[in-house]
Design a protein around this motif. Structure first.
Motif, PDB file in Angstrom:
ATOM      1  N   ARG A 185       0.843  -1.182   0.000  1.00 26.98           N
ATOM      2  CA  ARG A 185       0.000   0.000   0.000  1.00 26.98           C
ATOM      3  C   ARG A 185       0.884   1.240   0.000  1.00 26.98           C
ATOM      4  O   ARG A 185       1.623   1.489   0.946  1.00 26.98           O
ATOM      5  N   ARG A 186       0.811   1.961  -1.085  1.00 22.63           N
ATOM      6  CA  ARG A 186       1.594   3.181  -1.189  1.00 22.63           C
ATOM      7  C   ARG A 186       0.762   4.332  -0.651  1.00 22.63           C
ATOM      8  O   ARG A 186      -0.447   4.370  -0.843  1.00 22.63           O
ATOM      9  N   HIS A 187       1.491   5.247  -0.042  1.00 21.84           N
ATOM     10  CA  HIS A 187       0.808   6.436   0.466  1.00 21.84           C
ATOM     11  C   HIS A 187       0.481   7.331  -0.718  1.00 21.84           C
ATOM     12  O   HIS A 187       1.341   7.688  -1.508  1.00 21.84           O
ATOM     13  N   ARG A 188      -0.727   7.694  -0.798  1.00 24.64           N
ATOM     14  CA  ARG A 188      -1.179   8.498  -1.919  1.00 24.64           C
ATOM     15  C   ARG A 188      -0.843   9.970  -1.646  1.00 24.64           C
ATOM     16  O   ARG A 188      -1.198  10.506  -0.611  1.00 24.64           O
TER      17      ARG A 188
END
Length: 137
Positions: free
Chosen positions: A6-9
Motif C-alpha cells: 500500500r503506497r501512500h497516496r
C-alpha cells in the motif's frame, strides 16, 4: 493475499508562484498600455492685458559696514556705543515709514558682531524686514 504494498497516496498541490508571476506580467502590461484621459478638465481662455505692472519699491534704509567696523546709514557715517543709540538713528533715517526694508551691505571682512549689532538695532527699532546685499562676480 496482498501482492501490492500500500503506497501512500500524495495529495496534489497547487503552486502559486507561477500564478503570481503571470499576474504581475499581466498587471504590468495593462499599466503600460492603458491611456488615461482627463474628463474633468476645464478649457478656458484667460484674458490678456497690455498694461505694465507697477513696480513696488518699498522705502529702503541702506546700512553699510566696513571691514574696520565703521557704520553708515544711507551713506552718512554714524557712530554709536549701544544698539539702542543705533536704533534711534535708524528710526530717524526711516522717517515716517513704519516698517522700511533694511538692507545690510557688510564688507566680507567685517566682523560677525558688527552685523549682529545692526540686526539687534533693527529689532529694537521695530523693523522686521532685513535683507543682505551681495554682489555677483
Amino acid at each position: 493475499m496482498k501482492f501490492r504494498q500500500r503506497r501512500h497516496r500524495e495529495e496534489p498541490e497547487i503552486n502559486f508562484i507561477p500564478l503570481i508571476d503571470v499576474m504581475l506580467v499581466i498587471l504590468i502590461f495593462v499599466m503600460a498600455t492603458t491611456t488615461y484621459s482627463k474628463f474633468a478638465e476645464l478649457k478656458i481662455n484667460l484674458p490678456t492685458a497690455d498694461a505694465e505692472k507697477a513696480a513696488e519699491t518699498p522705502q529702503t534704509v541702506q546700512i553699510s559696514i566696513s571691514a574696520g567696523g565703521q557704520y553708515s546709514i544711507n551713506e552718512q557715517l554714524q557712530t554709536f556705543s549701544t544698539p539702542d543709540e543705533f536704533a534711534l538713528q535708524l528710526r530717524k533715517a526711516a522717517g515716517n515709514n513704519p516698517d522700511p526694508m533694511i538692507v545690510i551691505n557688510a564688507d566680507g571682512q567685517a566682523s560677525h558682531q558688527s552685523v549682529v549689532n545692526v540686526m539687534e538695532a533693527a529689532r529694537l527699532a521695530g523693523f522686521g524686514k532685513l535683507t543682505f546685499a551681495t554682489q555677483t562676480k
